[in-house]
Scaffold this active site. Structure first.
Site, mmCIF file in Angstrom:
data_model
loop_
_atom_site.group_PDB
_atom_site.id
_atom_site.type_symbol
_atom_site.label_atom_id
_atom_site.label_comp_id
_atom_site.label_asym_id
_atom_site.label_seq_id
_atom_site.Cartn_x
_atom_site.Cartn_y
_atom_site.Cartn_z
ATOM 1 N N LYS A 273 2.936 -15.417 2.352
ATOM 2 C CA LYS A 273 3.130 -16.133 1.085
ATOM 3 C C LYS A 273 4.628 -16.391 0.956
ATOM 4 O O LYS A 273 5.290 -15.938 0.018
ATOM 5 C CB LYS A 273 2.575 -15.283 -0.079
ATOM 6 C CG LYS A 273 2.554 -15.981 -1.435
ATOM 7 C CD LYS A 273 1.515 -17.094 -1.550
ATOM 8 C CE LYS A 273 1.659 -17.816 -2.886
ATOM 9 N NZ LYS A 273 0.760 -19.007 -2.969
ATOM 10 N N ASP B 12 -6.524 -7.034 4.085
ATOM 11 C CA ASP B 12 -7.628 -6.350 3.405
ATOM 12 C C ASP B 12 -8.528 -7.381 2.721
ATOM 13 O O ASP B 12 -9.749 -7.364 2.871
ATOM 14 C CB ASP B 12 -7.058 -5.368 2.375
ATOM 15 C CG ASP B 12 -8.166 -4.660 1.608
ATOM 16 O OD1 ASP B 12 -9.127 -4.195 2.249
ATOM 17 O OD2 ASP B 12 -8.075 -4.591 0.360
ATOM 18 N N ASP C 96 -12.564 -9.081 4.128
ATOM 19 C CA ASP C 96 -13.816 -9.045 3.351
ATOM 20 C C ASP C 96 -14.367 -10.453 3.218
ATOM 21 O O ASP C 96 -15.574 -10.692 3.355
ATOM 22 C CB ASP C 96 -13.586 -8.459 1.942
ATOM 23 C CG ASP C 96 -13.864 -6.957 1.866
ATOM 24 O OD1 ASP C 96 -13.596 -6.261 2.868
ATOM 25 O OD2 ASP C 96 -14.327 -6.482 0.810
ATOM 26 N N ASP D 131 -3.099 -18.380 0.576
ATOM 27 C CA ASP D 131 -4.117 -19.052 -0.245
ATOM 28 C C ASP D 131 -4.801 -20.157 0.566
ATOM 29 O O ASP D 131 -6.029 -20.318 0.524
ATOM 30 C CB ASP D 131 -3.522 -19.575 -1.566
ATOM 31 C CG ASP D 131 -2.196 -20.309 -1.404
ATOM 32 O OD1 ASP D 131 -1.651 -20.337 -0.275
ATOM 33 O OD2 ASP D 131 -1.695 -20.860 -2.405
ATOM 34 N N TYR E 299 0.825 -1.212 0.000
ATOM 35 C CA TYR E 299 0.000 0.000 0.000
ATOM 36 C C TYR E 299 0.862 1.265 0.000
ATOM 37 O O TYR E 299 0.434 2.306 -0.484
ATOM 38 C CB TYR E 299 -0.896 0.041 1.247
ATOM 39 C CG TYR E 299 -2.200 -0.697 1.135
ATOM 40 C CD1 TYR E 299 -2.244 -2.031 0.778
ATOM 41 C CD2 TYR E 299 -3.405 -0.050 1.412
ATOM 42 C CE1 TYR E 299 -3.453 -2.704 0.700
ATOM 43 C CE2 TYR E 299 -4.613 -0.709 1.333
ATOM 44 C CZ TYR E 299 -4.624 -2.041 0.978
ATOM 45 O OH TYR E 299 -5.828 -2.704 0.909
HETATM 46 C C1 IPM Z 1 -10.396 -1.177 4.003
HETATM 47 C C2 IPM Z 1 -10.599 -0.546 2.653
HETATM 48 C C3 IPM Z 1 -9.399 0.355 2.343
HETATM 49 C C4 IPM Z 1 -8.154 -0.507 2.360
HETATM 50 C C5 IPM Z 1 -9.513 1.149 1.018
HETATM 51 C C6 IPM Z 1 -10.759 1.995 0.986
HETATM 52 C C7 IPM Z 1 -8.299 1.981 0.768
HETATM 53 O O1 IPM Z 1 -10.783 -1.516 1.683
HETATM 54 O O2 IPM Z 1 -10.255 -0.435 4.997
HETATM 55 O O3 IPM Z 1 -10.388 -2.407 4.081
HETATM 56 O O4 IPM Z 1 -7.836 -1.157 1.346
HETATM 57 O O5 IPM Z 1 -7.482 -0.538 3.381
HETATM 58 MG MG MG Z 2 -10.950 -3.487 2.477
#
Ligand code: IPM
Ligand code: MG
Length: 357
Positions: free
Chosen positions: A186, A243, A247, A219, A141
């Site tokens: 990884k 990240d 999700d 993975d 990042y």
């Molecule tokens: C999160 C979001 C952010 C990230 C984006 C919006 C930059 O996806 O906080 O998970 O990737 O960290």
């Molecule tokens: Mg995110």
């Protein structure tokens, strides 16, 4: 107690969900005799529109002075053209970096009332209770980015010190839980991951001998999170793996909309935000789920203000409201009755008041 909290609604559904968390914080202050100054500021696309800068100096200055920062979400199609000069996401990364919040805690627990809201079978997710510790201010990042007419580059770098400090957060957290850390990398491909594995292993062995550490390739972790999610306790990851996996893991809890996060650094000040994005498709419709942000406010009380009892009261109120059957659209069964953002927030405030009366 007195506290200054910076409130950054941001973009899309951000201001809607933050407004509900603000109600909850105000009720908490009133019930506990606290004084919270909740100071709003422009951030993200909303700030780009006004100042041409997603993190204006006045906003950063407020966040630096504050005891904690509560954030909604940022971004949207309006600001995301591939050749855009300023991006809301850059502002978010800059804020995380400026505040030094290198450890992002993302707890994932399956509320019993939501066991049917997950696309995963109930018997797989019953009893799931783990927390991600995602490194937040390093890695790909923040590495150098280059773009020419024919190629593009994103550099991923981690220092020993960056890995050590975030590993310590995971170790401490594990100590207060089931004493297990899964470090995700990884290392069969990436040099940064080989360093990660070495350093995480060394820190846990030397400083947390009572904590069991396992290493897992990212993975494989993506698979095991779905196959046997109950086995995890604390998951330690670098920035991008965390990240992506958080999700994925949110689907165990039923919706991205119910998950909070706390980003912490060396001091007490933290940045608190739901893990979901700005959801431009439903912005302004009053249907977003405010629970992720309300639970983030609970984490704020716990980690930055030391108000454990108040944090727990909010978490309990959220549980009661879910038990009573209130569902925003994202967690409702097909065809079932739903409530809007404001109704869900109001129900949680009412549960909070009821419990303390
Ligand atoms: C999160 C979001 C952010 C990230 C984006 C919006 C930059 O996806 O906080 O998970 O990737 O960290
Ligand atoms: Mg995110």
């Amino acid at each position: 107690m007195k506290a200054l909290v910076a409130v950054l609604g941001g973009d899309g559904i951000g201001p809607d969900v933050v407004a509900q968390a603000v109600q909850v914080l105000e009720a908490t202050a009133q019930l506990g005799g606290h004084h919270f100054e909740l100071a709003p500021a422009l951030f993200g696309g909303a700030a780009i529109d006004v100042h041409g800068d997603g993190l204006p100096p006045a906003t950063l200055d407020l966040c630096r002075r504050a005891d904690a920062v509560l954030l909604g979400a940022i971004g949207g199609p309006k600001w995301s053209a591939p050749d855009a000069k300023v991006r809301p996401e850059t502002a978010l990364l800059a804020l995380r970096r400026e505040l030094g919040v290198f450890a992002n805690l993302r707890p994932v627990a399956v509320h019993p009332a939501l066991r049917d809201a997950s696309p995963i079978r109930p018997e797989v997710i019953d009893g799931v209770d783990f927390v991600f510790v995602r490194e937040l201010t390093g890695g790909i990042y923040f590495g150098e980015k280059r773009r020419t007419a024919t190629d593009a580059t994103d550099v991923c770098t981690y220092s020993v010190a960056e890995i050590e400090r975030v590993t310590r957060v995971a170790g401490q957290l594990a100590r207060a839980r089931r004493k297990r850390v899964t470090s995700i990398d990884k290392s069969n491909v990436l040099e940064t991951s080989r360093l990660w594995r070495t350093v995480a292993g060394r820190v846990i062995a030397a400083e947390f001998p009572d904590v069991a550490l396992e290493h897992m390739l990212v993975d494989a972790a993506a698979m095991h999170l779905i196959r046997r999610p109950r086995d995890f306790d604390v998951l330690l990851t670098e920035n991008m793996f965390g990240d992506i996996l958080t999700d994925e893991a949110s689907m165990l809890a039923g919706s991205l909309g119910v998950l909070p996060s706390a980003s912490l650094g060396e001091g007490r000040r933290g940045l608190y935000e739901p893990i979901h994005g700005s959801a431009p498709d439903i912005a302004g419709r009053g249907i977003a789920n405010p629970i992720g942000t309300i639970l983030s406010a609970a984490l704020l009380l716990r980690h930055s203000l030391g108000l454990e009892r108040e944090a727990l009261a909010i978490e309990t109120a959220v549980g009661r409201v879910l038990d009573a059957g209130a569902r925003t659209a994202d967690i409702a069964a097909p065809g079932a009755k739903t409530v809007g953002t404001g109704e869900m927030g109001a129900a949680i405030v009412a549960a909070l008041r009821h419990a303390s009366s």
